[in-house]
Write a protein that holds these residues in place. Structure first.
Motif, PDB file in Angstrom:
ATOM      1  N   LYS A 162       1.821 -15.836  -8.253  1.00 55.48           N
ATOM      2  CA  LYS A 162       0.419 -16.045  -8.875  1.00 55.48           C
ATOM      3  C   LYS A 162      -0.066 -17.532  -8.719  1.00 55.48           C
ATOM      4  O   LYS A 162      -1.049 -17.850  -8.467  1.00 55.48           O
ATOM      5  CB  LYS A 162       0.546 -15.573 -10.263  1.00 55.48           C
ATOM      6  N   GLU A 163       0.719 -18.725  -9.145  1.00 55.64           N
ATOM      7  CA  GLU A 163       0.206 -19.845  -8.878  1.00 55.64           C
ATOM      8  C   GLU A 163       0.018 -20.189  -7.451  1.00 55.64           C
ATOM      9  O   GLU A 163      -0.591 -21.070  -7.144  1.00 55.64           O
ATOM     10  CB  GLU A 163       1.352 -20.694  -9.374  1.00 55.64           C
ATOM     11  N   PHE A 164       0.843 -19.702  -6.424  1.00 59.40           N
ATOM     12  CA  PHE A 164       0.587 -19.684  -5.042  1.00 59.40           C
ATOM     13  C   PHE A 164      -0.403 -19.103  -4.498  1.00 59.40           C
ATOM     14  O   PHE A 164      -0.783 -19.121  -3.428  1.00 59.40           O
ATOM     15  CB  PHE A 164       2.062 -19.363  -4.250  1.00 59.40           C
ATOM     16  N   ARG A 197       3.701  -1.269   7.645  1.00 60.67           N
ATOM     17  CA  ARG A 197       3.050  -1.454   9.113  1.00 60.67           C
ATOM     18  C   ARG A 197       1.596  -1.702   8.950  1.00 60.67           C
ATOM     19  O   ARG A 197       0.870  -2.343   9.535  1.00 60.67           O
ATOM     20  CB  ARG A 197       3.312  -0.103   9.826  1.00 60.67           C
ATOM     21  N   SER A 198       0.884  -0.968   7.940  1.00 60.27           N
ATOM     22  CA  SER A 198      -0.487  -1.140   7.483  1.00 60.27           C
ATOM     23  C   SER A 198      -0.631  -2.696   7.151  1.00 60.27           C
ATOM     24  O   SER A 198      -1.688  -3.198   7.214  1.00 60.27           O
ATOM     25  CB  SER A 198      -0.866  -0.153   6.550  1.00 60.27           C
ATOM     26  N   ALA A 199       0.215  -2.959   6.181  1.00 59.45           N
ATOM     27  CA  ALA A 199       0.114  -4.469   5.576  1.00 59.45           C
ATOM     28  C   ALA A 199       0.218  -5.423   6.654  1.00 59.45           C
ATOM     29  O   ALA A 199      -0.402  -6.581   6.527  1.00 59.45           O
ATOM     30  CB  ALA A 199       1.083  -4.625   4.542  1.00 59.45           C
ATOM     31  N   ILE A 200       1.090  -5.238   7.537  1.00 61.81           N
ATOM     32  CA  ILE A 200       1.121  -6.329   8.685  1.00 61.81           C
ATOM     33  C   ILE A 200      -0.172  -6.226   9.556  1.00 61.81           C
ATOM     34  O   ILE A 200      -0.671  -7.328   9.932  1.00 61.81           O
ATOM     35  CB  ILE A 200       2.390  -5.880   9.530  1.00 61.81           C
ATOM     36  N   SER A 251       1.054 -12.960  -1.744  1.00 61.12           N
ATOM     37  CA  SER A 251       0.526 -11.390  -2.276  1.00 61.12           C
ATOM     38  C   SER A 251       1.505 -10.593  -1.763  1.00 61.12           C
ATOM     39  O   SER A 251       1.866  -9.441  -2.512  1.00 61.12           O
ATOM     40  CB  SER A 251      -0.757 -11.194  -1.778  1.00 61.12           C
ATOM     41  N   ILE A 252       2.079 -10.522  -0.576  1.00 61.95           N
ATOM     42  CA  ILE A 252       2.932  -9.475   0.051  1.00 61.95           C
ATOM     43  C   ILE A 252       4.368  -9.563  -0.759  1.00 61.95           C
ATOM     44  O   ILE A 252       4.992  -8.446  -0.944  1.00 61.95           O
ATOM     45  CB  ILE A 252       2.985  -9.816   1.467  1.00 61.95           C
ATOM     46  N   MET A 253       4.829 -10.754  -1.207  1.00 64.61           N
ATOM     47  CA  MET A 253       5.925 -10.939  -1.844  1.00 64.61           C
ATOM     48  C   MET A 253       5.700 -10.414  -3.075  1.00 64.61           C
ATOM     49  O   MET A 253       6.512  -9.701  -3.534  1.00 64.61           O
ATOM     50  CB  MET A 253       6.242 -12.390  -1.885  1.00 64.61           C
ATOM     51  N   LEU A 254       4.745 -10.570  -3.942  1.00 66.11           N
ATOM     52  CA  LEU A 254       4.437  -9.851  -5.008  1.00 66.11           C
ATOM     53  C   LEU A 254       4.408  -8.280  -4.782  1.00 66.11           C
ATOM     54  O   LEU A 254       4.936  -7.480  -5.818  1.00 66.11           O
ATOM     55  CB  LEU A 254       3.023 -10.316  -5.676  1.00 66.11           C
ATOM     56  N   ALA A 274      -4.330  -7.543  -7.512  1.00 66.60           N
ATOM     57  CA  ALA A 274      -5.110  -6.346  -7.005  1.00 66.60           C
ATOM     58  C   ALA A 274      -4.724  -6.005  -5.497  1.00 66.60           C
ATOM     59  O   ALA A 274      -4.471  -4.892  -5.198  1.00 66.60           O
ATOM     60  CB  ALA A 274      -6.521  -6.810  -7.122  1.00 66.60           C
ATOM     61  N   TYR A 275      -4.708  -6.938  -4.538  1.00 59.96           N
ATOM     62  CA  TYR A 275      -4.180  -6.532  -3.441  1.00 59.96           C
ATOM     63  C   TYR A 275      -2.906  -6.309  -3.275  1.00 59.96           C
ATOM     64  O   TYR A 275      -2.665  -5.389  -2.297  1.00 59.96           O
ATOM     65  CB  TYR A 275      -4.441  -7.816  -2.558  1.00 59.96           C
ATOM     66  N   ALA A 276      -2.137  -6.865  -3.869  1.00 64.00           N
ATOM     67  CA  ALA A 276      -0.625  -6.337  -3.769  1.00 64.00           C
ATOM     68  C   ALA A 276      -0.383  -4.906  -4.282  1.00 64.00           C
ATOM     69  O   ALA A 276       0.340  -4.083  -3.660  1.00 64.00           O
ATOM     70  CB  ALA A 276       0.352  -7.183  -4.863  1.00 64.00           C
ATOM     71  N   TYR A 277      -1.053  -4.491  -5.354  1.00 60.19           N
ATOM     72  CA  TYR A 277      -1.248  -3.081  -5.836  1.00 60.19           C
ATOM     73  C   TYR A 277      -1.675  -2.319  -4.799  1.00 60.19           C
ATOM     74  O   TYR A 277      -1.363  -0.993  -4.532  1.00 60.19           O
ATOM     75  CB  TYR A 277      -1.822  -2.967  -7.173  1.00 60.19           C
ATOM     76  N   ASP A 278      -2.646  -2.820  -4.195  1.00 64.20           N
ATOM     77  CA  ASP A 278      -3.598  -1.871  -3.291  1.00 64.20           C
ATOM     78  C   ASP A 278      -2.935  -1.593  -1.853  1.00 64.20           C
ATOM     79  O   ASP A 278      -2.834  -0.489  -1.394  1.00 64.20           O
ATOM     80  CB  ASP A 278      -4.832  -2.651  -2.598  1.00 64.20           C
TER      81      ASP A 278
END
Length: 674
Positions: A532-534, A394-397, A502-505, A539-543
């Motif tokens: 990553k190529e896209f 929910r926070s990511a969305i 990033s969200i998929m990662l 860092a954002y994915a981990y965050d």
């Protein structure tokens, strides 16, 4: 009748007592010569008196016997009235045994069938003879009840007529024997497939020693159990046998699976086998369809197992101790991707949804499908109810998209129903069980459904999808969607927006536990490279996956309740209502402790439901344990949901399930025995 017999017993006792008193008194008076009896009574007089007493006793005995004979005749007539006029013909033709009892359940009379079979139960309590007949005696409401008993190697169905005090014994030995034979000889159809065959044998001319050994083992096993084995495809065999043989193989726990697995140990691509078996239906063609379905489920669950489909009953799963092998067949992936794209292009619009309480992988895979739709300019919306998503999702969305972007990207499950038309394509990702989807009702409205998932297929499944791809060897659904985008033959190439990537990662990182799970393979890292190529921001994915302070403290608090079930098996219980993701983190935290093989986290997710999160180190098949508890998932990560608020009951169920199945859930448990 009871009162009559009691009266006869009383009279007999009084008569004997009077005679005894008279004899003792007379003998005493005579020997003591009281009243000068020796002179008054001569020996002839004593003999006359004795004769009179004997005559009286004989007459009394004759009267008693006559009364009993009359009663038995009346009983025979009563029984004849009950079962029909021609009693003897019925006895002989139907092999009927009749037993008359009194109010005390004592046997008064039996017909000739008992005498002919040397069953003498006269004057015995019938309930002491066969205690199972008490069910009939106690059942006063219905005389239709029947109990089966066994006596002298013969079987009888017994019925009791309360009013007549009559037990009717029907000899069903021949019928029971024929019934048993029909069950044992009922047809069983099966399909046996060699897993990973195409990865080992590149061409039909190629020879592989492991394949030859596996086939030899299969033929030996078929000969041992008398199976009809015919080659169906290069990697599949058709099996025909009967139910008795199936039971023998089940008792042997299908040792062929372990034998084949041992052959492939140490190979780069180990060979295993999957079996789908079907029975309990008279039509062989229908059994063949059920066997194909069972084999499909076995292979979609990772192979190395047996799925038995009994028509009209739940499926039975045996084996599944080996984690699904990584599938690196890029040609197959390209064909699947192109098929999916064809369905998308042929639709008027596309609706995309994941599972309820959506996590980052469900969100990421939905965005991946959305990227494909955007590339082909096909109207599409992701079905999301923010209240039905995990906190981090929910926070990511809300943090990754503006309000305008969300309005064009997502739709609520209720509003989505109005978007469904006969040519709408509904894509379901990261789940394949209807009741676990974000909007189960959409599946009833949509004509065309696509299912893409990485969890081991459960028995409950979305019916009749037009496209189905379940690959338990993948770490996540986001990985599968990334592969589709990477290997599709679409030109120009499909692009993924950096935020989507990033969200998929983040979804891949979540489900692979930052690349620590056994399902993490070369494909996982290749998918991450593509993202990553896209423009994926790692860092954002981990965050997106980081815990806030309160959640971190809550996880540590739950972990502090850790308890041991068996060596290497621990569980924790949350006292308060928690999120699904919190339970998963608790289980992962427990599993990080040295020596832990499996960890289980329990907690209420609402007032009426308890969630169980299971994690394993790869040596324990936690998915197998989850299925025993009504759930499912991956080899090393699974979950189950209980429709109760009684935590003690669920904990007890968990402990008993683990102790009962710990050996079978061990990855190499059977191998060590062999």
């Amino acid at each position: 009748m009871k009162s009559k017999i009691t009266l006869l017993r009383t009279i007999t006792f009084i008569l004997i007592l009077v005679q005894a008193v008279l004899m003792v008194g007379f003998t005493t008076f005579y020997l003591l010569n009281i009243f000068d009896l020796k002179n008054i009574i001569q020996i002839d007089h004593i003999l006359y008196g004795a004769f009179v007493l004997v005559f009286i006793d004989c007459m009394y005995l004759w009267i008693v016997m006559s009364n009993l004979i009359i009663f038995r005749q009346n009983t025979d007539l009563h029984a004849a009235e009950v079962i029909g006029s021609d009693v003897q013909a019925a006895y002989n033709f139907a092999q009927l045994g009749l037993v008359v009892v009194n109010e005390d359940d004592m046997v008064l009379w039996t017909n000739d069938i008992f005498k002919d079979r040397n069953i003498n139960i006269i004057d015995l309590n019938i309930l002491n003879w066969k205690p199972e007949l008490r069910e009939l005696v106690d059942n006063n409401e219905s005389e239709e009840a029947v109990v089966r008993i066994t006596e002298s190697n013969r079987e009888y169905d017994v019925k009791y007529l309360h009013q007549a005090g009559l037990f009717i014994f029907k000899d069903v030995t021949d019928h029971a024997h024929l019934f048993t034979e029909s069950i044992e000889n009922a047809p069983v159809v099966g399909l046996l497939s060699i897993d990973n065959y195409s990865d080992v044998i590149k061409t039909e001319e190629d020879f592989n020693d492991s394949v030859s050994k596996v086939k030899a083992e299969i033929f030996t096993y078929a000969k041992e159990y008398g199976l009809l084995l015919k080659r169906y495809r290069s990697d599949t065999y058709f099996i025909l046998t009967n139910f008795k043989t199936l039971e023998m193989m089940r008792e042997d726990n299908f040792s062929l699976i372990n034998k084949v697995r041992n052959i492939g140990q140490g190979d780069d691509v180990p060979l295993t086998i999957s079996l789908g078996l079907a029975h309990n239906h008279p039509e062989v063609s229908r059994l063949n369809e059920l066997a194909e379905e069972a084999l499909s489920i076995a292979m979609s669950r990772g192979g190395d197992q047996v799925v038995i489909q009994r028509f009209g009953s739940d499926m039975e799963f045996i084996g599944g101790k080996t984690e699904a092998q990584e599938n690196r067949n890029r040609v197959k992936i390209r064909v699947l991707a192109d098929s999916l794209i064809s369905l998308i292009k042929a639709s008027d619009n596309v609706l995309i949804m994941g599972h309820s309480m959506a996590d980052m992988d469900a969100l990421g895979s939905c965005l991946g499908i959305r990227a494909i739709c955007e590339h082909f300019k096909k109207p599409s919306l992701c079905v999301f109810d923010l209240k039905n998503t995990e906190v981090k999702t929910r926070s990511a969305i809300t943090s990754s998209f503006t309000r305008e972007e969300l309005n064009s990207l997502m739709i609520s499950s209720k509003d989505a129903e109005s978007k469904v038309n006969p040519n709408t394509l509904l894509v379901v990702v990261d789940v394949h069980i209807q009741k676990m989807t974000m909007a189960p009702r959409l599946l009833d409205l949509a004509n065309k459904v696509v299912v893409i998932d990485h969890h081991r297929r459960a028995e409950e499944y979305i019916e009749n999808p037009v496209f189905n791809h379940i690959d338990p060897s993948a770490s996540s659904a986001s990985e599968l969607i990334t592969e589709f985008i990477q290997f599709t033959s679409a030109n120009p190439k499909i692009l993924i927006k950096p935020m989507y990537a990033s969200i998929m990662l983040s979804g891949i990182l979540l489900d692979s536990q930052s690349f620590r799970t056994k399902s993490t393979g070369i494909r996982t890292f290749e998918a991450c490279t593509v993202l990553k190529e896209f423009g994926a921001d790692n860092a954002y994915a981990y965050d997106l996956l980081k815990d806030d302070f309160e959640e971190h403290m809550e996880v540590n608090k739950i972990v502090s309740s850790i308890k041991t079930i068996e060596t290497g098996f621990v569980y924790c219980v949350a006292k308060d209502i928690v999120d699904d993701a919190t339970l998963a983190k608790v289980a992962n935290t427990c599993l990080s402790i040295k020596g832990m093989k499996a960890a289980f986290a329990l907690g209420k997710v609402n007032q009426n439901h308890i969630k169980l999160s299971l994690r394993g180190d790869g040596s324990i098949n936690v998915s197998f344990l989850a299925e025993k508890l009504g759930g499912g998932g991956h080899f090393s990560a699974a979950a189950a949901l209980f429709d109760t608020d009684n935590m003690d009951e669920v904990v007890s169920m968990l402990e008993s399930t683990i102790r009962a199945n710990i050996k079978e859930a061990s990855r190499f448990g059977d191998d060590k025995e062999d």
